[in-house]
Design an enzyme around this catalytic site. Sequence first.
Site, PDB file in Angstrom:
ATOM      1  CG  HIS A   1      -2.087  -0.910   1.115  1.00 50.38           C
ATOM      2  ND1 HIS A   1      -3.299  -0.681   1.706  1.00 50.38           N
ATOM      3  CD2 HIS A   1      -2.227  -2.079   0.440  1.00 50.38           C
ATOM      4  CE1 HIS A   1      -4.138  -1.656   1.409  1.00 50.38           C
ATOM      5  NE2 HIS A   1      -3.499  -2.525   0.655  1.00 50.38           N
TER       6      HIS A   1
ATOM      7  CE1 TYR B   1      -5.284   4.020   8.442  1.00 55.08           C
ATOM      8  CE2 TYR B   1      -5.818   4.091  10.782  1.00 55.08           C
ATOM      9  CZ  TYR B   1      -5.096   3.555   9.740  1.00 55.08           C
ATOM     10  OH  TYR B   1      -4.187   2.560   9.982  1.00 55.08           O
TER      11      TYR B   1
ATOM     12  N   PRO C   1      -4.445   0.782  18.962  1.00 52.71           N
ATOM     13  CG  PRO C   1      -6.495  -0.214  18.447  1.00 52.71           C
ATOM     14  CD  PRO C   1      -5.728   0.409  19.579  1.00 52.71           C
TER      15      PRO C   1
ATOM     16  CE  LYS D   1       4.137   3.543  13.377  1.00 55.15           C
ATOM     17  NZ  LYS D   1       4.204   2.945  12.039  1.00 55.15           N
TER      18      LYS D   1
ATOM     19  CE1 TYR E   1      -1.419   4.072   9.033  1.00 59.55           C
ATOM     20  CE2 TYR E   1      -0.143   2.799   7.445  1.00 59.55           C
ATOM     21  CZ  TYR E   1      -1.289   2.973   8.199  1.00 59.55           C
ATOM     22  OH  TYR E   1      -2.304   2.058   8.117  1.00 59.55           O
TER      23      TYR E   1
HETATM   24  C1  DHB Z   1      -5.426  -2.788  10.802  1.00 63.12           C
HETATM   25  C2  DHB Z   1      -5.358  -2.507  12.148  1.00 63.12           C
HETATM   26  C3  DHB Z   1      -4.951  -1.263  12.558  1.00 63.12           C
HETATM   27  O1  DHB Z   1      -4.873  -0.969  13.874  1.00 63.12           O
HETATM   28  C4  DHB Z   1      -4.631  -0.276  11.646  1.00 63.12           C
HETATM   29  O2  DHB Z   1      -4.259   0.955  12.081  1.00 63.12           O
HETATM   30  C5  DHB Z   1      -4.686  -0.566  10.304  1.00 63.12           C
HETATM   31  C6  DHB Z   1      -5.090  -1.829   9.873  1.00 63.12           C
HETATM   32  C7  DHB Z   1      -5.875  -4.142  10.343  1.00 63.12           C
HETATM   33  O3  DHB Z   1      -6.160  -4.985  11.193  1.00 63.12           O
HETATM   34  O4  DHB Z   1      -5.987  -4.351   9.130  1.00 63.12           O
END
Ligand code: DHB
Length: 397
Positions: free
Chosen positions: A78, A206, A297, A301, A389
Amino acid sequence: MAARQIIKTQIAIMGAGPAGLMLSHLLATAGIQSSVVEVRSHKDISETVRAGILEHGTVNLLVESGVSDRVLREGDRHDGIELRFNGDSHRIDFKDLVGESVWLYPQTDVFMDLAARRKADGGEVHYGVTDPAVHDLEGKPKVWFTDSEGVEYEIQADFLVGADGSRSHCRFQIPEAHRKWYFHEYPFAWFGILAEAPRSADELIYANSGNGFALISQRTETVQRMYFQCDPKESVAEWDDERIWAEFRRRVNGNGFELKEGPVIDKMVLPFRSFVHTPMRYGKLFLAGDAAHTVPPTGAKGLNLAIHDVKVLFEGLDSYYGSGSTALLDSYSNRALDRVWKAQHFSYWMTSMLHTVPGTDDFDRARQLGELNSVISSRHGRAYLAEAYTGWPTTTT
Ligand code: DHB
């Protein structure tokens, strides 16, 4: 009772998650022996649904150290994400901004690759053990455990690594006077689902909305992973498919964009908190991964930090066995924590910028939109997000 069977090794590793197995693998490539002990079964770990985004540094380590190149063949690269707010999507173009990418490749697959590589290389990994206990952390460390057949063992090692997850047994053996814990609680959690549906977009979305945060991620052509912000006490039993999709629609759909829906095949509530244990070393014990730190989450990270920890720790152990120097082992905690705190800040920042804090007022909402606009309208703002990121360069000392 039969005497404990003795296993002599160089590094005893508690935990066969990605951190423990990756370290064991790296050590093996340098001819350093290790023995790994894990309370969960192989099946249990491989069936746990976890996050799915790997930084380029994590991918490079998996491929270059010879774990597997499956991530390159089966993972999806990505080159950006979308930030969605006020009904519009704004792309953060990682490639253009910082020249890097991330890979969508679930943690479960990382575990499967590492476990398969350790097995193929004859690595010693004891899954499904009971009553693990560590002793003599300041002297000659020992690990006691009972294996899945009921045989009792004692591992004797030069060093012990606690990679035993967020409920770490190892962490609790460090005397209080020798550690400091940092906590931050958040007033929400994530409701996560797996759904049988086609992809709704090429990249992750997001979404900040007046109705709370949502994240649209992916797994395969036919299975998608999505999350929405919820109350920490939310119960999955109270959410049928229709209620779940209505919640996603309120947060994501609009201005011509519509999520592709389908049957929900798994649902769970994910806890949210920040935690750091410092220093990440006590005597002969080194902590790595979730045993030493938890991030919320948002930004994915957790796994990447765990892999970075063991990369740095491996350099310290390799240098010690190669030259007898403890310099890199002595700097392990500071080097690892440098990235841990950057990631704590990034995860906290993404969380606060994108979520709705219950009870906030019009000022907070308008300020948050000002923050999002200041990020997307400036190349510097977008580049800051893109660098964090995709993963900062590793510090060298
Ligand atoms: C996923 C989980 C995340 O916390 C995130 O920021 C992006 C993707 C995932 O499980 O695909």
